[in-house]
Scaffold this motif. Structure first.
Motif, PDB file in Angstrom:
ATOM      1  N   ASP A 153      -0.767   5.038   3.196  1.00 47.41           N
ATOM      2  CA  ASP A 153      -2.112   4.479   3.372  1.00 47.41           C
ATOM      3  C   ASP A 153      -2.488   4.384   4.845  1.00 47.41           C
ATOM      4  O   ASP A 153      -3.133   3.439   5.291  1.00 47.41           O
ATOM      5  CB  ASP A 153      -2.227   3.107   2.701  1.00 47.41           C
ATOM      6  CG  ASP A 153      -3.688   2.756   2.391  1.00 47.41           C
ATOM      7  OD1 ASP A 153      -4.506   3.689   2.288  1.00 47.41           O
ATOM      8  OD2 ASP A 153      -3.998   1.556   2.262  1.00 47.41           O
ATOM      9  N   ALA A 180      -7.224   0.783  -1.055  1.00 44.73           N
ATOM     10  CA  ALA A 180      -6.679   1.863  -0.230  1.00 44.73           C
ATOM     11  C   ALA A 180      -7.645   2.249   0.887  1.00 44.73           C
ATOM     12  O   ALA A 180      -8.865   2.128   0.755  1.00 44.73           O
ATOM     13  CB  ALA A 180      -6.376   3.070  -1.105  1.00 44.73           C
ATOM     14  N   ASN A 203      -0.097   0.309  -7.038  1.00 44.92           N
ATOM     15  CA  ASN A 203       1.194   0.885  -6.682  1.00 44.92           C
ATOM     16  C   ASN A 203       2.142   0.706  -7.869  1.00 44.92           C
ATOM     17  O   ASN A 203       2.588  -0.408  -8.155  1.00 44.92           O
ATOM     18  CB  ASN A 203       1.749   0.200  -5.432  1.00 44.92           C
ATOM     19  CG  ASN A 203       2.962   0.912  -4.875  1.00 44.92           C
ATOM     20  OD1 ASN A 203       3.799   1.424  -5.611  1.00 44.92           O
ATOM     21  ND2 ASN A 203       3.067   0.951  -3.549  1.00 44.92           N
ATOM     22  N   ALA A 220      -3.928   6.486  -5.303  1.00 43.29           N
ATOM     23  CA  ALA A 220      -4.786   5.693  -4.420  1.00 43.29           C
ATOM     24  C   ALA A 220      -5.969   6.534  -3.936  1.00 43.29           C
ATOM     25  O   ALA A 220      -5.822   7.716  -3.611  1.00 43.29           O
ATOM     26  CB  ALA A 220      -3.980   5.196  -3.223  1.00 43.29           C
ATOM     27  N   PHE A 280      -4.030  -3.017  -4.525  1.00 43.88           N
ATOM     28  CA  PHE A 280      -4.490  -3.041  -3.138  1.00 43.88           C
ATOM     29  C   PHE A 280      -5.729  -2.165  -3.016  1.00 43.88           C
ATOM     30  O   PHE A 280      -5.988  -1.301  -3.866  1.00 43.88           O
ATOM     31  CB  PHE A 280      -3.396  -2.540  -2.190  1.00 43.88           C
ATOM     32  CG  PHE A 280      -3.008  -1.099  -2.417  1.00 43.88           C
ATOM     33  CD1 PHE A 280      -3.561  -0.087  -1.631  1.00 43.88           C
ATOM     34  CD2 PHE A 280      -2.099  -0.748  -3.412  1.00 43.88           C
ATOM     35  CE1 PHE A 280      -3.217   1.240  -1.832  1.00 43.88           C
ATOM     36  CE2 PHE A 280      -1.750   0.582  -3.615  1.00 43.88           C
ATOM     37  CZ  PHE A 280      -2.316   1.574  -2.829  1.00 43.88           C
ATOM     38  N   HIS A 298       0.819  -1.208   0.000  1.00 46.74           N
ATOM     39  CA  HIS A 298       0.000   0.000   0.000  1.00 46.74           C
ATOM     40  C   HIS A 298       0.855   1.261   0.000  1.00 46.74           C
ATOM     41  O   HIS A 298       0.414   2.304  -0.477  1.00 46.74           O
ATOM     42  CB  HIS A 298      -0.901   0.029   1.243  1.00 46.74           C
ATOM     43  CG  HIS A 298      -1.865  -1.105   1.313  1.00 46.74           C
ATOM     44  ND1 HIS A 298      -3.157  -0.953   1.776  1.00 46.74           N
ATOM     45  CD2 HIS A 298      -1.758  -2.410   0.983  1.00 46.74           C
ATOM     46  CE1 HIS A 298      -3.791  -2.108   1.735  1.00 46.74           C
ATOM     47  NE2 HIS A 298      -2.953  -3.011   1.275  1.00 46.74           N
TER      48      HIS A 298
END
Length: 482
Positions: A461, A418, A409, A401, A416, A56
């Motif tokens: 994050d 976020a 990323n 994000a 991922f 993240h």
């Protein structure tokens, strides 16, 4: 064969070598350069210890010893012989060492650690074996209608944003083609159809990859205009094991895919003003890039512009601008485009793969412009011996994000979900480069870059992002070309 007869044959063969070699004129060309580089605060954040280096986070892993600055010395080396066989054919080759056309000072002195004690290793240095890479080995055949390049050769197109031949002294990479290219010229039109193998783990179409297509360029020097189109297909067999992806899991085979490359080019000169533009477009199926077992749709693009104005014989002003697509994190498709690592616009931004500092399996020179919109204002002063370049570059990320949304990323190649929003500011950089041309073959250069780091690099994050810190680059280099 009897021993005495084999000796006679061997002696005769060695005796003939000088006569054969003397019948084929050999030209030797190449380049060699050494540089030293210092980068302060390479992680671009104020904390020296790890806060969050998860998939993240944008945070770069801490270097050994928790050092905040980097320094290294590297070299580039290329040796390119050419052999004129006859009026119809010439052989070209190019040899390099290590990875990325060279290596680092200090990576070759090694001794056996099993038979020598620590003190012996400390004060005795011995050059160890190092890989020798054949970057080019091809035959150029001349006919009445066209020229054919057969074997391993490099190639270039437009501004070099996607296909870049790596012929500049400090280029670390090159677009390589193992196959055949035909060069056909009709008036001002240049046609270059090609076919090549890009990987070969097996002998059937199910286990290897290939590329084919053609470039069509109209180049009219009398009217100061050039434009063209490169159209190509890149396909990969279902059982190919060379291309892999690790976006969602550990490395898995990319599998069957087929990508279409369409690259548009335009260049025009109006007196003292000139501009050039390149628009690469990618589309097709990218195998199991995002989701294992499911084919991923690929659609990516970039818009690149270079413009220059020649004020005087010594002063030039210019603008570089570009937009390179990124991936928004959605599944089932992929939209990030990665430009050729030789295509760079700044001394710090996009230039180095900083994850390689703590991960020895990566190369610091494997870095690409992606997911970015940039604007560069530049100037050049050139005299007989000196060249000075200065520039200011502003860049922002296209995809960032977003809280509660699937994100990507771009530096760690991971998807991922976020929890917090990320800034799109990559920062503003000021660059200065100077070069002294000592003579026709030898040059000495220096570089300086200062990055006012954007908040994009502070993203963790979490509710408390890292405090970003500005970064400085200093570099000195010397090179010889022959």
């Amino acid at each position: 064969m009897p021993k005495h007869l084999s000796k006679i044959v061997a002696t005769t063969a060695f005796a003939l070598i000088p006569f054969v070699a003397s019948a084929l004129p050999i030209d030797w060309h190449g380049s060699f350069g050494v540089d030293t580089t210092l980068v302060s605060d390479f992680r671009r954040v104020s904390n020296k210890s790890v806060n969050s280096v998860s998939d993240h986070s944008q945070e770069v892993a801490v270097a050994p010893g928790e050092k905040s600055s980097l320094s290294w010395q590297s070299y580039v080396f290329r040796l390119a012989p050419s052999i004129v066989i006859n009026d119809a054919a010439t052989f070209f080759g190019e040899l390099t060492t290590g990875y990325a056309n060279g290596g680092f000072l200090g990576d070759s002195p090694q001794l056996s650690q099993t038979n020598v004690n620590g003190a012996g290793l400390f004060y005795h240095n011995q050059a160890a074996g190092q890989s020798l890479n054949v970057r080019k080995a091809y035959l150029e055949i001349y006919s009445d209608t066209a020229t054919y390049l057969v074997g391993r050769h490099s190639y270039d197109w437009a501004l070099g944003a996607i296909y870049n031949n790596g012929n500049e002294t400090w280029d670390r990479h090159a677009s390589s083609r193992d196959g055949i290219t035909m060069k056909l010229k009709v008036g001002n039109f240049h046609l270059t159809p090609f076919w090549s193998k890009t990987s070969n783990p097996g002998f059937t179409d199910a286990s290897n990859a290939k590329e084919y297509g053609t470039g069509l360029l109209y180049d009219n020097p009398e009217r100061d205009i050039a434009f063209g189109l490169l159209y190509g297909k890149k396909s990969n067999g279902a059982n190919d094991t060379f291309y892999k992806t690790s976006i969602n899991t550990a490395n898995v085979n990319l599998g069957e895919n087929k990508i279409t490359v369409t690259d548009l080019y335009l260049k025009k000169i109006f007196g003292k003003f000139d501009f050039a533009a390149e628009i690469p477009l990618m589309s097709g199926e990218l195998g199991t890039t995002v989701t294992g077992g499911t084919s991923t749709t690929y659609s990516a693009k970039a818009f690149l512009l270079q413009a220059n104005y020649k004020m005087t014989d010594t002063w030039n002003l210019g603008v570089d601008a570009g937009q390179v697509s990124g991936h928004d994190g959605s599944g089932g498709k992929f939209s990030a485009l990665y430009l050729n690592p030789n295509f760079q616009v700044a001394n710090l931004l996009f230039r180095y793969n900083l994850n390689a500092v703590a991960d020895s399996t990566q190369s610091i020179y494997d870095s690409y412009i992606t997911n970015a919109r940039y604007l560069k204002l530049k100037s050049t002063y050139a005299s007989e011996k000196w060249t000075f370049d200065s520039a200011i570059i502003y860049a922002m990320a296209l995809e960032v994000a977003k809280a509660q949304v699937s994100s990507y990323n771009h530096t760690k190649d991971k998807i991922f979900t976020a929890a917090f929003n990320q800034s799109d500011s990559l920062g503003t950089e000021v660059d200065f480069n100077g070069k002294y041309q000592w003579n026709k073959e030898i040059s000495i250069g220096t570089g300086l870059g200062y990055l006012f780091t954007g908040d994009y690099f502070g993203f963790t994050d979490t509710a408390t992002p890292n405090k970003v810190k500005n970064s400085l680059l200093l570099q000195v280099n010397t090179a010889v070309s022959f």
